[in-house]
Enzyme design. Structure first.
Site, PDB file in Angstrom:
ATOM      1  CG  HIS A   1      32.268 -34.170  51.967  1.00 20.05           C
ATOM      2  ND1 HIS A   1      32.488 -33.546  50.772  1.00 20.05           N
ATOM      3  CD2 HIS A   1      33.337 -33.895  52.741  1.00 20.05           C
ATOM      4  CE1 HIS A   1      33.652 -32.918  50.813  1.00 20.05           C
ATOM      5  NE2 HIS A   1      34.182 -33.116  51.996  1.00 20.05           N
TER       6      HIS A   1
ATOM      7  CB  ILE B   1      29.721 -30.239  54.616  1.00 22.44           C
ATOM      8  CG1 ILE B   1      29.169 -30.933  53.375  1.00 22.44           C
ATOM      9  CG2 ILE B   1      31.244 -30.320  54.699  1.00 22.44           C
ATOM     10  CD1 ILE B   1      29.597 -32.342  53.187  1.00 22.44           C
TER      11      ILE B   1
END
Length: 165
Positions: free
Chosen positions: A69, A118
């Site tokens: 990510h 995240i």
């Protein structure tokens, strides 16, 4: 493109991965493993089975998924879904001061935990993301690892809902 559960249940593994391989950031192997668990009753069943694949991954593979990510508010090349999600809360239009703040928080978070922060941005505003950054920096690594995986599960659910009609 939208897919139906029936289409996905009837697809071969290559077509299934082509359709859903982007649901988990740069980790199409999750879709490939979930395909083996067909048929899926509905999008919720599919999501649960995909999340179960993630939960069964080794810690090293879970960390690789987390590290796939991008940093929030960064100006690096990222998956199309991430671009849209971050743009949806204006992370592509940060002022210079906001950009610097996100970069500082991204750096502090990576320094402490060894992986990117995240968060399922569709559930948030810029302000709530910044508040979550501040709060989560106080957590232990084991807590943040589980939180990151929970956020990835939420992100994947949003992505599935965008793909399945």
């Amino acid at each position: 493109m939208f897919y139906s559960i029936t289409e996905l249940n009837q697809s071969n593994q290559d077509a299934f991965v082509a359709a859903l391989g982007s649901v988990f950031e740069n980790t199409p192997s999750i879709a490939a493993q979930a395909w083996e668990q067909r048929p899926f009753a509905d999008v919720n069943d599919l999501h649960q089975k995909m999340v179960a694949v993630v939960q069964k991954l080794s810690t090293a593979d879970q960390l690789a998924l987390i590290c796939a990510h991008p940093d929030l508010g960064s100006r690096v090349k990222m998956a199309e879904a991430s671009v849209k999600e971050q743009a949806g809360v204006g992370l592509d239009r940060l002022s210079p001061d906001e950009y610097e703040r996100f970069q500082q928080l991204n750096h502090s978070y990576r320094e402490k935990f060894g992986f990117p922060f995240i968060i399922a941005v569709k559930n948030h505003t810029r302000e709530s993301i910044l508040a979550a950054f501040e709060q989560r920096l106080l957590n232990a690594q084991s807590v943040e690892l589980q939180q990151a995986l929970a956020e990835i599960a939420a992100i994947s659910r949003f992505r599935l809902l965008d793909l399945i009609g």
